[in-house]
Design an enzyme around this catalytic site. Sequence first.
Site, PDB file in Angstrom:
ATOM      1  N   THR A  84      13.884 -15.136  48.946  1.00 37.66           N
ATOM      2  CA  THR A  84      13.258 -16.096  47.996  1.00 37.66           C
ATOM      3  C   THR A  84      14.663 -16.931  47.753  1.00 37.66           C
ATOM      4  OG1 THR A  84      11.782 -14.608  47.211  1.00 37.66           O
ATOM      5  CG2 THR A  84      12.430 -16.661  45.912  1.00 37.66           C
ATOM      6  N   GLN A 109       7.345 -17.466  49.561  1.00 31.52           N
ATOM      7  CA  GLN A 109       7.996 -18.086  48.511  1.00 31.52           C
ATOM      8  C   GLN A 109       8.672 -19.252  49.330  1.00 31.52           C
ATOM      9  OE1 GLN A 109       7.905 -14.771  49.276  1.00 31.52           O
ATOM     10  NE2 GLN A 109       7.121 -13.608  47.574  1.00 31.52           N
ATOM     11  N   ASP A 152       3.359 -19.024  40.899  1.00 31.99           N
ATOM     12  CA  ASP A 152       4.574 -18.613  40.122  1.00 31.99           C
ATOM     13  C   ASP A 152       5.507 -19.914  40.364  1.00 31.99           C
ATOM     14  OD1 ASP A 152       3.331 -16.123  39.549  1.00 31.99           O
ATOM     15  OD2 ASP A 152       4.441 -15.422  41.285  1.00 31.99           O
ATOM     16  N   ARG A 185      -5.919 -23.911  45.539  1.00 31.05           N
ATOM     17  CA  ARG A 185      -5.973 -23.124  46.900  1.00 31.05           C
ATOM     18  C   ARG A 185      -7.127 -22.818  47.536  1.00 31.05           C
ATOM     19  NH1 ARG A 185      -0.803 -20.840  47.752  1.00 31.05           N
ATOM     20  NH2 ARG A 185      -1.565 -19.112  48.895  1.00 31.05           N
ATOM     21  N   TYR A 231      -0.626 -19.307  39.512  1.00 32.61           N
ATOM     22  CA  TYR A 231       0.113 -19.104  38.174  1.00 32.61           C
ATOM     23  C   TYR A 231       1.068 -20.187  37.870  1.00 32.61           C
ATOM     24  CZ  TYR A 231      -1.895 -14.622  39.690  1.00 32.61           C
ATOM     25  OH  TYR A 231      -2.945 -13.917  40.410  1.00 32.61           O
ATOM     26  N   ARG A 245       2.466 -15.302  34.236  1.00 32.96           N
ATOM     27  CA  ARG A 245       2.503 -13.800  34.294  1.00 32.96           C
ATOM     28  C   ARG A 245       3.901 -13.137  34.058  1.00 32.96           C
ATOM     29  NH1 ARG A 245       0.748 -12.253  40.529  1.00 32.96           N
ATOM     30  NH2 ARG A 245       2.072 -13.695  41.643  1.00 32.96           N
ATOM     31  N   TRP A 258       7.349 -11.564  35.217  1.00 30.94           N
ATOM     32  CA  TRP A 258       8.060 -11.019  36.487  1.00 30.94           C
ATOM     33  C   TRP A 258       9.011 -10.054  35.948  1.00 30.94           C
ATOM     34  CZ3 TRP A 258      12.232 -13.923  39.249  1.00 30.94           C
ATOM     35  CH2 TRP A 258      12.500 -13.056  40.489  1.00 30.94           C
TER      36      TRP A 258
END
Length: 351
Positions: free
Chosen positions: A117, A153, A203, A223, A231, A265, A267
């Site tokens: 990432t 990612q 995210d 999507r 998110y 959310r 992480w």
Amino acid sequence: MQRRTLIRLAATSGTALAASLATGGAARARERTRLVVAADGSGDVTTVQAAVDAVPPGTGTRFTIDIRPGVYAGQVIVPADKPNILLRGRGADPGRVVITDDRASGTPRPDGGTWGTSGSASVTVDAADFTATNLTFANSFDEAAHPEITARQAVALLSRADRLVFDNVRFLGNQDTLYLNSPAAAVPSRIYLHRCYVEGDVDFVFGRGTAVFDRCRIHSLTRGSTTNNGYVTAPSTSVTNPYGLLFAGCAFTSDAPPASVYLGRPWHPSQDPNAIGQTVIRDSVLGAHIGPAPWTDFGTWPWRDARFAEYHNRGPGALVTPDRPQLTDEQSEDYRPAAYLAGTDGWSPHC
């Protein structure tokens, strides 16, 4: 050395420019506090990385890198020993200057393995007091063109430094667009984003940084799902840090179906139990893509154990339900931009 000779050397190499500054003496190096990047060779250098490479290390004064309109492909890394850089797009709007790369976390590295990432970032900023204005950071990794890559990612910008300012900047990507991090879990790093545009799906604003989004537009891409299009945030704020992600006076928009996007959310990197993420959204407009239960669990980590809250939001997605914790008027006084950014040095950025 005449300036025209200096520019000729620099047109192909930031290293050459840095060397020529050095041979010109310390006084000359101090005088040189601005470079122009132009892909067509009409500036001092042709790439953004070459300009960064030419900045003298450890400078205590602002060093301006002006970037003429164009698309600049390739990773850019601003190392920790080059603080006080101003990256300034010289186009009529931030879309005229684009800094981009196209690798994802699962993209193979030439030397083996994959980028991961952090390694996928188009731009990485490890230097304090960095400012960017009037340009675009993008990760152009094409998910559809690479079905063989499942780790998708793809970071447009990764920050790991303190006192950063982004003014009128666009951040474009899909999954993990904007990674706001810090040097270590217990070390806060403050970021101020003013009138910026951020887009993505999964995210796409995440990390343990302390960030204020001031009058920004946060756009969720669809999507193609009718129930879950991703998110917005995935904070990993350390339990020792009272401040994580704050959105103040922002607009949350999307073309996704109603109630199909989550606000966030929690992480927990490497399953760290001390990563008690915080996202606060206040005085903002939320589109219909945000549903009545906008926070969700992340694996085994329940969202109710995170620090998620709203205050005085409006719009079709700004419902007040038992699944949407709200700050009281008294609590809201502690969750203002100035409180997030002040730190121990009283930092108060102005754009």
